[in-house]
Design a protein around this motif. Sequence first.
Motif, mmCIF file in Angstrom:
data_model
loop_
_atom_site.group_PDB
_atom_site.id
_atom_site.type_symbol
_atom_site.label_atom_id
_atom_site.label_comp_id
_atom_site.label_asym_id
_atom_site.label_seq_id
_atom_site.Cartn_x
_atom_site.Cartn_y
_atom_site.Cartn_z
ATOM 1 N N GLU A 115 0.820 -1.211 0.000
ATOM 2 C CA GLU A 115 0.000 0.000 0.000
ATOM 3 C C GLU A 115 0.857 1.265 0.000
ATOM 4 O O GLU A 115 0.573 2.241 0.686
ATOM 5 C CB GLU A 115 -0.976 -0.005 1.172
ATOM 6 N N GLY A 116 1.944 1.235 -0.784
ATOM 7 C CA GLY A 116 2.809 2.396 -0.950
ATOM 8 C C GLY A 116 3.920 2.518 0.062
ATOM 9 O O GLY A 116 4.901 3.215 -0.159
ATOM 10 N N GLY A 117 3.799 1.849 1.211
ATOM 11 C CA GLY A 117 4.817 1.946 2.249
ATOM 12 C C GLY A 117 5.801 0.793 2.185
ATOM 13 O O GLY A 117 5.458 -0.322 1.799
ATOM 14 N N VAL A 118 7.041 1.046 2.570
ATOM 15 C CA VAL A 118 8.086 0.028 2.560
ATOM 16 C C VAL A 118 7.971 -0.803 3.828
ATOM 17 O O VAL A 118 8.018 -0.272 4.934
ATOM 18 C CB VAL A 118 9.488 0.666 2.473
ATOM 19 N N VAL A 119 7.803 -2.131 3.658
ATOM 20 C CA VAL A 119 7.653 -3.029 4.808
ATOM 21 C C VAL A 119 8.830 -3.987 4.968
ATOM 22 O O VAL A 119 8.885 -4.742 5.928
ATOM 23 C CB VAL A 119 6.324 -3.819 4.739
ATOM 24 N N GLY A 120 9.771 -3.961 4.030
ATOM 25 C CA GLY A 120 10.932 -4.834 4.115
ATOM 26 C C GLY A 120 11.865 -4.601 2.948
ATOM 27 O O GLY A 120 11.598 -3.784 2.071
ATOM 28 N N LEU A 121 12.962 -5.337 2.957
ATOM 29 C CA LEU A 121 13.978 -5.190 1.935
ATOM 30 C C LEU A 121 14.588 -6.563 1.676
ATOM 31 O O LEU A 121 14.920 -7.281 2.613
ATOM 32 C CB LEU A 121 15.058 -4.224 2.439
ATOM 33 N N ILE A 122 14.721 -6.918 0.403
ATOM 34 C CA ILE A 122 15.377 -8.168 0.019
ATOM 35 C C ILE A 122 16.682 -7.783 -0.659
ATOM 36 O O ILE A 122 16.671 -7.086 -1.670
ATOM 37 C CB ILE A 122 14.528 -8.994 -0.962
#
Length: 155
Positions: A130-137
Amino acid sequence: MSPRSITDIAVRDAPVLRTDDTVETAVRRVVEASVPALAVVDDRGRFAGIFGEREFMGALFPGYLDHLRHISFLSSSLDEVLEKREECRGEGIGRYMTTEHVEVGPDYSDTQVAEIFLHHRVLVVPVVDEGGVVGLITRGAFFATLAERFLQRPA
Protein backbone atom coordinates in the motif's frame (compact mmCIF):
# COMPACT_ATOMS: atom_id res chain seq x y z
CA MET A 1 4.47 -28.63 5.65
CA SER A 2 6.14 -26.89 2.73
CA PRO A 3 9.42 -25.07 3.27
CA ARG A 4 9.31 -21.34 3.87
CA SER A 5 9.73 -19.31 0.75
CA ILE A 6 13.13 -17.93 -0.04
CA THR A 7 11.65 -14.46 -0.07
CA ASP A 8 10.23 -14.91 3.45
CA ILE A 9 13.67 -15.90 4.69
CA ALA A 10 15.53 -13.18 2.76
CA VAL A 11 13.27 -10.24 3.70
CA ARG A 12 14.64 -8.13 6.47
CA ASP A 13 13.61 -5.04 8.29
CA ALA A 14 15.72 -2.11 7.23
CA PRO A 15 15.57 1.58 7.91
CA VAL A 16 14.24 3.81 5.18
CA LEU A 17 15.65 7.08 3.98
CA ARG A 18 13.70 10.24 3.24
CA THR A 19 14.09 12.22 0.01
CA ASP A 20 15.33 15.23 1.98
CA ASP A 21 17.99 13.30 3.94
CA THR A 22 21.50 14.52 3.19
CA VAL A 23 24.03 12.40 1.35
CA GLU A 24 26.06 12.17 4.58
CA THR A 25 23.06 10.93 6.60
CA ALA A 26 22.11 8.44 3.90
CA VAL A 27 25.63 7.03 3.58
CA ARG A 28 25.85 6.58 7.36
CA ARG A 29 22.52 4.72 7.45
CA VAL A 30 23.44 2.45 4.52
CA VAL A 31 26.74 1.56 6.20
CA GLU A 32 25.06 1.01 9.59
CA ALA A 33 22.40 -1.23 8.02
CA SER A 34 25.08 -3.34 6.30
CA VAL A 35 23.18 -3.39 3.01
CA PRO A 36 24.17 -2.09 -0.43
CA ALA A 37 21.22 0.33 -0.60
CA LEU A 38 18.10 1.48 1.22
CA ALA A 39 14.63 2.40 0.10
CA VAL A 40 13.76 6.11 0.04
CA VAL A 41 10.30 7.39 0.95
CA ASP A 42 8.69 10.73 0.21
CA ASP A 43 7.14 13.10 2.74
CA ARG A 44 3.98 10.94 2.78
CA GLY A 45 5.97 7.79 3.61
CA ARG A 46 5.46 6.29 0.15
CA PHE A 47 8.23 4.47 -1.71
CA ALA A 48 10.09 6.96 -3.94
CA GLY A 49 13.35 5.28 -4.92
CA ILE A 50 16.66 3.77 -3.83
CA PHE A 51 19.87 5.29 -2.50
CA GLY A 52 22.98 3.22 -1.94
CA GLU A 53 26.48 2.45 -3.11
CA ARG A 54 25.99 3.38 -6.77
CA GLU A 55 24.02 6.54 -6.01
CA PHE A 56 26.65 7.68 -3.50
CA MET A 57 29.38 7.27 -6.10
CA GLY A 58 27.21 9.24 -8.51
CA ALA A 59 27.02 12.06 -5.95
CA LEU A 60 30.80 12.10 -5.63
CA PHE A 61 31.55 12.23 -9.34
CA PRO A 62 30.25 15.03 -11.54
CA GLY A 63 26.98 14.36 -13.37
CA TYR A 64 28.56 14.88 -16.76
CA LEU A 65 30.45 11.60 -16.31
CA ASP A 66 27.19 9.87 -17.23
CA HIS A 67 27.50 11.42 -20.66
CA LEU A 68 31.25 11.15 -21.24
CA ARG A 69 31.61 7.66 -19.72
CA HIS A 70 35.31 8.25 -19.07
CA ILE A 71 37.15 9.67 -16.08
CA SER A 72 40.70 9.96 -17.44
CA PHE A 73 40.56 13.74 -17.05
CA LEU A 74 39.92 13.43 -13.29
CA SER A 75 42.52 13.04 -10.59
CA SER A 76 43.44 9.44 -9.86
CA SER A 77 43.28 10.25 -6.14
CA LEU A 78 39.97 9.52 -4.46
CA ASP A 79 40.98 11.83 -1.63
CA GLU A 80 41.15 14.71 -4.13
CA VAL A 81 37.72 13.79 -5.47
CA LEU A 82 36.33 13.66 -1.92
CA GLU A 83 37.79 17.07 -1.20
CA LYS A 84 36.46 18.61 -4.43
CA ARG A 85 32.98 17.14 -3.90
CA GLU A 86 32.75 17.94 -0.17
CA GLU A 87 29.61 20.01 -0.83
CA CYS A 88 27.66 16.88 -1.80
CA ARG A 89 27.77 15.88 1.90
CA GLY A 90 24.95 18.31 2.68
CA GLU A 91 22.94 17.85 -0.52
CA GLY A 92 19.61 16.04 -0.43
CA ILE A 93 19.56 12.51 -1.77
CA GLY A 94 16.45 13.25 -3.83
CA ARG A 95 18.65 14.43 -6.67
CA TYR A 96 20.83 11.30 -6.65
CA MET A 97 18.46 8.45 -5.79
CA THR A 98 17.38 5.94 -8.40
CA THR A 99 13.70 6.46 -9.10
CA GLU A 100 13.13 3.35 -11.19
CA HIS A 101 10.42 1.48 -9.32
CA VAL A 102 11.64 -2.09 -9.02
CA GLU A 103 9.80 -3.35 -5.99
CA VAL A 104 7.62 -6.27 -4.97
CA GLY A 105 4.43 -6.59 -3.00
CA PRO A 106 4.18 -8.85 0.02
CA ASP A 107 2.55 -11.59 -2.10
CA TYR A 108 5.28 -11.94 -4.75
CA SER A 109 6.68 -15.40 -5.39
CA ASP A 110 10.30 -16.47 -5.18
CA THR A 111 10.46 -16.82 -8.95
CA GLN A 112 9.17 -13.27 -9.45
CA VAL A 113 11.88 -11.95 -7.11
CA ALA A 114 14.49 -14.02 -8.97
CA GLU A 115 13.25 -12.53 -12.24
CA ILE A 116 13.75 -9.01 -10.89
CA PHE A 117 17.32 -9.78 -9.85
CA LEU A 118 17.98 -11.37 -13.25
CA HIS A 119 16.49 -8.61 -15.40
CA HIS A 120 17.37 -5.48 -13.42
CA ARG A 121 20.74 -4.34 -12.16
CA VAL A 122 19.57 -3.92 -8.58
CA LEU A 123 21.15 -5.04 -5.35
CA VAL A 124 18.03 -4.60 -3.26
CA VAL A 125 14.32 -5.01 -3.85
CA PRO A 126 12.00 -3.18 -1.46
CA VAL A 127 8.86 -4.96 -0.34
CA VAL A 128 6.07 -2.39 -0.63
CA ASP A 129 2.56 -2.71 0.73
CA GLU A 130 0.00 0.00 0.00
CA GLY A 131 2.81 2.40 -0.95
CA GLY A 132 4.82 1.95 2.25
CA VAL A 133 8.09 0.03 2.56
CA VAL A 134 7.65 -3.03 4.81
CA GLY A 135 10.93 -4.83 4.12
CA LEU A 136 13.98 -5.19 1.94
CA ILE A 137 15.38 -8.17 0.02
CA THR A 138 19.07 -7.96 -0.76
CA ARG A 139 20.43 -9.87 -3.70
CA GLY A 140 23.08 -11.32 -1.39
CA ALA A 141 20.52 -12.68 1.10
CA PHE A 142 18.34 -14.04 -1.71
CA PHE A 143 21.37 -15.74 -3.31
CA ALA A 144 22.58 -17.19 0.02
CA THR A 145 19.15 -18.64 0.79
CA LEU A 146 18.72 -19.97 -2.75
CA ALA A 147 22.22 -21.49 -2.73
CA GLU A 148 21.62 -23.16 0.63
CA ARG A 149 18.36 -24.67 -0.60
CA PHE A 150 20.09 -25.83 -3.82
CA LEU A 151 23.01 -27.44 -1.96
CA GLN A 152 20.73 -29.20 0.53
CA ARG A 153 18.80 -31.00 -2.21
CA PRO A 154 19.82 -34.59 -2.85
CA ALA A 155 21.96 -35.01 -5.94
